[in-house]
Write a protein that holds these residues in place. Structure first.
Motif, mmCIF file in Angstrom:
data_model
loop_
_atom_site.group_PDB
_atom_site.id
_atom_site.type_symbol
_atom_site.label_atom_id
_atom_site.label_comp_id
_atom_site.label_asym_id
_atom_site.label_seq_id
_atom_site.Cartn_x
_atom_site.Cartn_y
_atom_site.Cartn_z
ATOM 1 N N THR A 13 0.862 -1.181 0.000
ATOM 2 C CA THR A 13 0.000 0.000 0.000
ATOM 3 C C THR A 13 0.899 1.233 0.000
ATOM 4 O O THR A 13 2.126 1.127 -0.125
ATOM 5 N N SER A 14 0.319 2.373 0.148
ATOM 6 C CA SER A 14 1.121 3.569 0.338
ATOM 7 C C SER A 14 0.348 4.518 1.231
ATOM 8 O O SER A 14 -0.848 4.337 1.472
ATOM 9 N N ILE A 15 1.070 5.502 1.751
ATOM 10 C CA ILE A 15 0.418 6.526 2.562
ATOM 11 C C ILE A 15 0.663 7.876 1.919
ATOM 12 O O ILE A 15 1.624 8.057 1.173
ATOM 13 N N SER A 16 -0.227 8.786 2.216
ATOM 14 C CA SER A 16 -0.064 10.129 1.670
ATOM 15 C C SER A 16 -0.610 11.135 2.664
ATOM 16 O O SER A 16 -1.330 10.781 3.606
ATOM 17 N N GLY A 17 -0.280 12.376 2.439
ATOM 18 C CA GLY A 17 -0.812 13.442 3.281
ATOM 19 C C GLY A 17 -0.271 14.774 2.818
ATOM 20 O O GLY A 17 0.516 14.848 1.866
ATOM 21 N N ILE A 18 -0.706 15.807 3.460
ATOM 22 C CA ILE A 18 -0.154 17.131 3.235
ATOM 23 C C ILE A 18 0.743 17.371 4.447
ATOM 24 O O ILE A 18 0.261 17.451 5.585
ATOM 25 N N ALA A 19 2.044 17.457 4.214
ATOM 26 C CA ALA A 19 3.011 17.422 5.319
ATOM 27 C C ALA A 19 2.720 18.471 6.388
ATOM 28 O O ALA A 19 2.775 18.174 7.583
ATOM 29 N N ILE A 20 2.419 19.683 5.963
ATOM 30 C CA ILE A 20 2.245 20.734 6.966
ATOM 31 C C ILE A 20 0.974 20.510 7.795
ATOM 32 O O ILE A 20 0.855 21.041 8.897
ATOM 33 N N ASP A 21 0.047 19.717 7.281
ATOM 34 C CA ASP A 21 -1.129 19.343 8.085
ATOM 35 C C ASP A 21 -0.801 18.150 8.982
ATOM 36 O O ASP A 21 -1.171 18.123 10.159
ATOM 37 N N ALA A 22 -0.112 17.158 8.407
ATOM 38 C CA ALA A 22 0.181 15.918 9.139
ATOM 39 C C ALA A 22 1.052 16.189 10.364
ATOM 40 O O ALA A 22 0.873 15.560 11.416
ATOM 41 N N LEU A 23 1.984 17.132 10.234
ATOM 42 C CA LEU A 23 2.892 17.454 11.349
ATOM 43 C C LEU A 23 2.124 17.825 12.615
ATOM 44 O O LEU A 23 2.509 17.479 13.721
ATOM 45 N N LYS A 24 1.042 18.568 12.410
ATOM 46 C CA LYS A 24 0.259 19.051 13.561
ATOM 47 C C LYS A 24 -0.480 17.906 14.237
ATOM 48 O O LYS A 24 -0.982 18.059 15.351
ATOM 49 N N GLN A 25 -0.573 16.784 13.555
ATOM 50 C CA GLN A 25 -1.340 15.656 14.086
ATOM 51 C C GLN A 25 -0.460 14.636 14.802
ATOM 52 O O GLN A 25 -0.923 13.562 15.161
ATOM 53 N N ILE A 26 0.829 14.965 14.985
ATOM 54 C CA ILE A 26 1.689 14.059 15.753
ATOM 55 C C ILE A 26 1.279 14.177 17.215
ATOM 56 O O ILE A 26 1.270 15.270 17.778
ATOM 57 N N SER A 27 0.921 13.029 17.804
ATOM 58 C CA SER A 27 0.431 13.110 19.179
ATOM 59 C C SER A 27 1.410 12.526 20.192
ATOM 60 O O SER A 27 1.281 12.787 21.380
ATOM 61 N N ALA A 28 2.386 11.766 19.743
ATOM 62 C CA ALA A 28 3.358 11.212 20.686
ATOM 63 C C ALA A 28 4.612 10.764 19.942
ATOM 64 O O ALA A 28 4.545 10.315 18.794
ATOM 65 N N VAL A 29 5.757 10.887 20.629
ATOM 66 C CA VAL A 29 7.043 10.534 20.027
ATOM 67 C C VAL A 29 7.728 9.511 20.930
ATOM 68 O O VAL A 29 7.821 9.706 22.145
ATOM 69 N N GLY A 30 8.200 8.432 20.335
ATOM 70 C CA GLY A 30 8.807 7.346 21.104
ATOM 71 C C GLY A 30 10.202 7.687 21.606
ATOM 72 O O GLY A 30 10.822 8.665 21.176
ATOM 73 N N LYS A 31 10.707 6.828 22.503
ATOM 74 C CA LYS A 31 12.024 7.093 23.077
ATOM 75 C C LYS A 31 13.124 6.254 22.421
ATOM 76 O O LYS A 31 14.279 6.319 22.817
ATOM 77 N N ASP A 32 12.748 5.450 21.419
ATOM 78 C CA ASP A 32 13.749 4.644 20.726
ATOM 79 C C ASP A 32 14.302 5.441 19.537
ATOM 80 O O ASP A 32 13.930 6.600 19.339
ATOM 81 N N PHE A 33 15.162 4.828 18.736
ATOM 82 C CA PHE A 33 15.736 5.528 17.586
ATOM 83 C C PHE A 33 16.309 4.517 16.604
ATOM 84 O O PHE A 33 16.928 3.537 17.010
ATOM 85 N N GLY A 34 16.088 4.751 15.331
ATOM 86 C CA GLY A 34 16.678 3.878 14.322
ATOM 87 C C GLY A 34 16.854 4.643 13.028
ATOM 88 O O GLY A 34 16.162 5.635 12.797
ATOM 89 N N ILE A 35 17.805 4.203 12.191
ATOM 90 C CA ILE A 35 17.946 4.849 10.880
ATOM 91 C C ILE A 35 18.017 3.780 9.804
ATOM 92 O O ILE A 35 18.284 2.610 10.086
ATOM 93 N N GLU A 36 17.784 4.220 8.593
ATOM 94 C CA GLU A 36 17.984 3.318 7.468
ATOM 95 C C GLU A 36 18.803 4.043 6.402
ATOM 96 O O GLU A 36 18.872 5.266 6.401
#
Lengths: 443, 456
Positions: free
Chosen positions: B402-425
Motif C-alpha cells: 500500500t502507500s500513505i499520503s498526506g499534506i506534510a504541513i497538516d500531518a505534522l500538527k497531528q503528531i500526538s506522541a514521540v517514542g524514546k527509541d531511535f533507528g535509521i535506514e
C-alpha cells in the motif's frame, strides 16, 4: 590490430560498446537562468566471456590504450566470476532494416545562447501572463550521442542521435498557499522546440490549480493524461513484459500469451521508428537489429520482449530489446519507444460528459509500485476536479489498484498522442477510466 | 600539485568571481547475483574533473576526463557562465566560508579493496541460499557495490581538500509467491564510514531474516482499508516522512517555492517534535565538508515544534542572509553540486511503543517503505512494504502493498506522541542526481493527517 582482435587473446567472445555524448544544458531556478553547462564524455564498456564466465569493465574514455587495459581488467573479472552454464553466445551478424532516419547535425554544435534566449522568452511569457506564477525550475538543451557496438561475431554498428529538450516547472503562490508544481515539456529531433506550447499548456492548468477543491468521493471517473499514464505503466506493466520474468515465472503474464489481458481498445507496441519517436535506433545496445514489436493487440497479449541472453535461453531469440545500464555495463530488457494507439475521440470529448470526475496530470510515487504484481498505490498530484465537463480546481487524492484491472476496463482513449520522454520514451494518448476507487488527500 | 598551478592560471586569466575544480579518481566494483547467476561482474574506473565557474553573476559548468584539458574546460565553463548571465537580473553571490586546506581520512576499518573479490562472491551466494530456503521465495536479485579512491576540491579562494573516499552498498529485491499471490520486498544497506565490517554486523542471517519478514508479511497480508486512520510509524517510515515530506521542503532551493518559505520561525508542529539533518552514527550522508568546502553543521529544521533552520549551500546562504551549513553535494564529477539532505531524522521523545499503540481502536503500524516522493505543495507519498493493522491497541494481521499520503504541513500538527527509541535506514535520494542519505527517528504516532491507500 583492432581492439576486438586484441580482446580475443583474452576471451572466447567479446563486445566493445562505445558511447560518446556531447551535451549542452541551460537551467532555470526561480524565474532566472541559474547555470549553463556543457559536457563531452566518452564511456567504453567491455563485455567479455571466457569459458562461459562473464567479465565487464567500464572506463570513462575512448582512448585505445585505456580500452586495452580495460580488456585485461575485464578478463580478470571473468576469471573471478563463475561459469554461467546458460550462456549461449553474443549475437551474430545482423541485417538492419531501419528506415532512413533523418539526422539533424545542427544539434551537434548547438550553442548555449540559443537555449538561454529560449528560456528567457519562456520565463518572460509565463510572468507576463500570470504574475502569481513562479518558474521554479526548468531547463533546455541538446544531447548528441554517438554509439558504436562491435563484437567478435561480426557486429559493428555505429549510430548517432541528436535531440533537443525544454521543460518548465511552474508553481503559483496565492497568499500562503502554493499550487502543485505544473510541468510540461517538448522534445525534438531538431532545434524547433515549441516554447509557446509549453508555456500555454502550463498556464492553462495553473489557472485552475489556485483553486483547491476537496473531494469527498470514494469512487470517480478519471482521465489520465499521457505523462501520468506513462509513469504508472513504466513501473507496473513494462517490467511484466520482460522475457526474463517469463523464464523465471515472476510475471503475471507468464501464461497469458494469446489471451485477452487488457481491454480490447488497447493496442501497444514498441516502435522505435514511429514518426513521433525520439529514440529512432537502428540496433539495440548489443547490436541486434531493432524492429517493431507488437505487445498487445486489441487487448490480446502478443508476447514478451527479449534481449540476446534471455532470448537464447527461451528459444525465442532477441527481439532487439537489449538495453545497457551504463553504471554496471550489464544488459537488461527494455522498451525503446512504447506506443499506445490512439482512439477516436478528442481529449476534450473524453471529459465533456463527466458530471463529476478527475483529470490526472501526474502521479507521486509511481516508482513505489510493485512490478511483480502490477499493484500500485499512488497520489494523483497534480490532479484536477472536473464538473460538468469543465476543470474547476485542483485536488490531491490517492489511487490504489492493479494495472491489469485498470487497463482491463478502459472507457475510452483519445485520438491525440503525446511524445513522452520521462521514465522512458513513448507515444501515449489520454485514457478515460470509470468508477475508480480513490481516497481524498486534499483538505 | 598540478592543480595549484591550474588555479593560479585561472586566477590570472579568467575574469571570474569564483572557480572550482572537483576531481575524482575512483575504482568501483559492481556485482549482481540474479537467481544463481552473476549477471554483471563489473569493475569501473572513473576519473575526471568537474569545473564550476561563477562569472558575471551566473554559473557555468563543464567537465573533462583529461587533466591536460583542464584549462580548456575552465574556459568552456567561463563561456557557459557568461552565456547564462544574460538570463539573470539578480547576480549570484556566495556566502563566505572558512577557507580550509585539509585531508579527510576514511573511517573504514576494512576497506573494500582489501577484501578478496571471492569473499564478496561467497557472501552473496550465502545470502541467496538463505533467502531461497524459504519456499515462498521465487526470485532474488542481490547487488553489491563498493567504491574507493580520491576526491579533491581546489578553488580560486584556495580551498584545498583531499578526501580518501569510498562506500559499500548492498541492495536486495526478493520476489515471492504463495497460494494468495505474489509480493516483493526491497532491502538496502550501505555505509561511507564502515567498510567490509558493515557486513560482519549485517551478516547474511540477519539480512535474510529481515527480507523474509517483509516478504511474508505481504504474502500473508490483507488489503488495507483506504482512508484516514491513526498511524504509528516505525523509525524507517518516520525517517522517510522526515525526508520526503519535510526534508525536501527544507532544502533552500525548494523552500523558496514551498509553504515552508513563510513558516520559518513559526510553530508548525507540537512542541515535543524535533527534526534535524545532522551527522548520525554510521549515517550514509556523513562527511566532514560538502562539495563547496563548507564544514558540515547540524541543521535543526524543527526545534520544539518551530521551523527553525533550512539546508543551504553558499549561494542560497547568501540569498537568505544565513550561514552555509554544508549541504552542497554532487553525485560525481560530471555534475555540479546542488542542495541535498544528508541524514534527516526526527529526534527522540519519551513514549514507549506500548503507549503509542494504546487506545487505537483501528489504525495501522507501518514499518518499512518502498520509495517515496514529495511535491512543492507539501503533498507526500510513501510506498509501504511492511505494515500491520492495529486493533484495540494490539498489533493484528499484516497488510499487503500500500502507500500513505498526506499534506506534510497538516500531518505534522497531528503528531500526538514521540517514542524514546531511535533507528535509521540507509538509502538513496534522487533529485536529478543520486545521493546516499539516511533517514530515521523514533516510533511516532499520528492521530490524523495520514491517508492510507488501499483497494478495499
Amino acid at each position: 590490430m583492432n581492439l576486438i582482435n586484441y580482446g580475443e587473446k583474452f576471451f572466447d567472445e567479446l563486445e566493445i560498446a562505445k558511447y560518446k555524448r556531447k551535451e549542452v544544458s541551460v537551467e532555470v531556478e526561480l524565474n532566472q537562468i541559474s547555470m549553463s553547462s556543457t559536457g563531452d564524455r566518452a564511456v567504453t564498456v567491455i563485455r567479455g566471456i571466457k569459458d562461459k564466465k562473464l567479465g565487464i569493465f567500464i572506463v570513462d574514455s575512448d582512448d585505445e590504450g585505456e580500452i586495452k587495459k580495460g580488456i585485461e581488467q575485464a578478463a580478470k573479472n571473468a576469471m573471478a566470476n563463475e561459469k554461467d552454464e546458460k550462456w549461449e553466445g553474443l549475437p551474430g551478424e545482423q541485417k538492419y532494416n531501419a528506415p532512413n532516419i533523418e539526422i539533424n547535425y545542427e544539434i551537434k554544435n548547438a550553442s548555449p545562447d540559443f537555449f538561454v534566449n529560449l528560456l528567457n522568452e519562456a520565463i518572460k511569457d509565463v510572468r507576463a501572463r500570470d504574475e502569481r506564477a513562479m518558474v521554479a525550475g526548468g531547463a533546455a538543451g541538446s544531447s548528441w550521442l554517438e554509439m558504436r557496438i562491435s563484437n567478435s561475431h561480426g557486429i559493428d554498428i555505429m549510430q548517432e542521435f541528436g535531440s533537443t529538450f525544454m521543460y518548465l516547472y511552474v508553481a503559483g503562490r496565492a497568499g500562503n498557499s502554493v499550487t502543485p508544481g505544473i510541468m510540461d515539456f517538448d522534445v525534438r529531433r531538431d532545434m524547433q522546440l515549441d516554447k509557446d506550447f509549453v508555456v500555454s499548456s502550463i498556464l492553462e492548468k495553473l489557472k485552475y490549480a489556485y483553486n483547491t477543491k476537496k473531494s469527498d468521493k470514494n469512487v470517480g471517473n478519471v482521465v489520465m493524461e499521457p505523462l501520468a499514464l506513462a509513469e504508472l505503466l513504466y513501473f507496473t506493466l513494462i517490467p511484466a513484459i520482460s522475457g526474463e520474468r517469463k523464464v523465471k515465472n515472476t510475471t503475471p503474464l507468464s501464461d497469458k500469451v494469446g489471451q485477452n489481458v487488457l481491454d480490447e481498445k488497447i493496442t501497444i507496441y514498441d516502435d522505435p521508428w514511429h514518426p513521433m519517436s525520439t529514440n529512432p535506433i537502428i540496433a539495440d545496445d548489443e547490436g541486434v537489429a531493432a524492429r517493431v514489436n507488437k505487445i498487445f493487440e486489441n487487448g490480446v497479449f502478443n508476447g514478451f520482449l527479449w534481449d540476446n541472453y534471455w532470448g537464447n535461453i527461451s528459444g525465442y531469440g532477441s527481439t532487439g530489446n537489449g538495453t545497457r545500464n551504463l553504471s554496471t555495463g550489464g544488459i537488461g530488457i527494455g522498451v525503446h519507444n512504447l506506443v499506445i494507439e490512439g482512439g477516436k475521440k478528442s481529449k476534450e470529448e473524453l471529459m465533456e460528459d463527466m458530471e463529476d470526475g478527475f483529470l490526472i496530470s501526474g502521479f507521486q510515487g509511481a516508482h513505489s509500485s510493485n512490478p511483480d504484481t502490477g499493484d500500485f498505490s499512488v497520489v494523483a498530484n497534480p490532479a484536477f476536479k472536473i464538473e460538468n465537463g469543465k476543470i474547476v480546481g485542483s485536488t490531491v487524492f490517492m489511487l490504489s489498484g492493479n494495472v491489469y484491472s485498470l487497463l482491463g476496463n478502459v472507457a475510452d482513449i483519445s485520438r491525440e498522442q503525446r511524445k513522452i520522454v520521462v521514465m522512458g520514451n513513448g507515444v501515449i494518448p489520454h485514457m478515460l477510466f470509470e468508477n475508480l476507487k480513490i481516497a481524498p488527500v486534499s483538505r | 600539485m598540478e592543480l595549484d598551478g591550474i588555479i593560479d592560471w585561472a586566477n590570472k586569466n579568467i575574469k571570474a568571481e569564483y572557480v572550482e575544480i572537483r576531481g575524482e579518481e575512483l575504482s568501483k566494483l559492481n556485482i549482481e547475483l540474479k537467481d544463481g547467476t552473476f549477471s554483471t561482474f563489473t569493475s569501473l574506473k572513473s576519473s575526471g574533473f568537474g569545473i564550476r565557474v561563477l562569472a558575471e553573476g551566473a554559473w557555468g559548468f563543464s567537465s573533462t576526463t583529461k587533466i591536460e584539458e583542464l584549462k580548456d574546460a575552465i574556459e568552456k565553463a567561463y563561456k557557459m557562465a557568461k552565456a547564462a548571465s544574460r538570463g539573470r537580473y539578480e547576480k549570484i553571490k556566495l556566502a563566505d566560508i572558512k577557507i580550509v586546506e585539509d585531508e579527510v581520512k576514511s573511517k573504514m576499518k576494512i576497506k573494500p579493496e582489501e577484501v578478496d573479490v571471492q569473499e564478496k562472491v561467497k557472501r552473496m551466494k550465502e545470502l541467496e541460499k538463505e533467502l531461497k530456503k524459504d519456499k515462498n521465495v521465487k526470485s532474488t536479485r542481490i547487488t553489491y557495490q563498493d567504491t574507493s579512491g580520491t576526491k579533491v576540491l581546489y578553488t580560486s579562494e584556495r580551498t584545498k581538500i583531499v578526501w580518501d573516499m569510498g562506500y559499500v552498498w548492498q541492495y536486495i529485491w526478493a520476489t515471492g509467491k504463495n497460494e494468495r499471490g505474489m509480493a516483493a520486498a526491497r532491502d538496502e544497506i550501505g555505509s561511507v564510514d564502515m567498510g567490509w565490517e558493515l557486513f560482519q554486523e549485517e551478516n547474511t542471517n540477519k539480512v535474510s531474516k529481515r527480507v523474509l519478514k517483509k516478504l511474508n508479511a505481504q504474502l500473508n497480508g490483507v488489503s488495507p482499508k483506504r482512508g484516514e486512520y491513526p498511524v504509528v510509524a516505525g523509525p524507517i517510515i518516520v525517517g522517510i516522512i522526515a525526508h520526503e515530506a519535510l526534508g525536501h521542503l527544507a532544502e533552500a532551493d525548494l523552500t523558496i517555492n514551498s509553504p515552508f518559505r513563510d513558516l520559518i520561525g513559526k510553530q508548525i508542529a507540537p512542541e515535543f517534535v524535533n527534526m534535524s539533518d545532522r551527522i548520525v552514527e554510521n549515517g550514509f550522508g556523513n562527511n566532514v565538508y560538502d562539495d563547496e568546502g563548507t564544514k558540515i553543521k547540524d541543521v535543526h529544521i524543527i526545534k520544539n515544534g518551530i521551523l527553525t533552520e533550512i539546508m543551504l549551500n553558499r549561494e542560497y546562504a547568501a540569498r537568505w542572509g544565513m550561514e552555509p551549513n554544508g549541504h552542497a553535494r554532487a553525485e560525481n564529477y560530471t555534475v555540479p553540486p546542488i542542495i541535498r539532505m544528508r541524514n534527516t531524522v526526527f529526534e527522540r521523545g519519551d513514549h514507549s511503543f506500548e503507549e503509542l499503540v494504546e487506545g487505537i481502536k483501528f489504525g495501522y503500524y507501518l514499518v518499512d517503505f518502498r520509495g517515496g516522493q514529495a511535491e512543492l505543495n507539501s503533498s507526500f507519498q510513501v510506498g509501504v512494504q511492511e505494515g500491520y493493522i492495529i486493533r484495540n491497541g494490539e498489533l493484528a494481521e499484516s497488510i499487503k502493498d500500500t502507500s500513505i499520503s498526506g499534506i506534510a504541513i497538516d500531518a505534522l500538527k497531528q503528531i500526538s506522541a514521540v517514542g524514546k527509541d531511535f533507528g535509521i535506514e540507509m538509502g538513496r535520494c534522487g533529485k536529478g542526481q543520486t545521493a546516499f542519505v539516511s533517514s530515521g527517528g523514533p516510533h511516532m504516532r499520528f492521530d490524523k493527517g495520514i491517508v492510507v491507500g488501499g483497494q478495499q
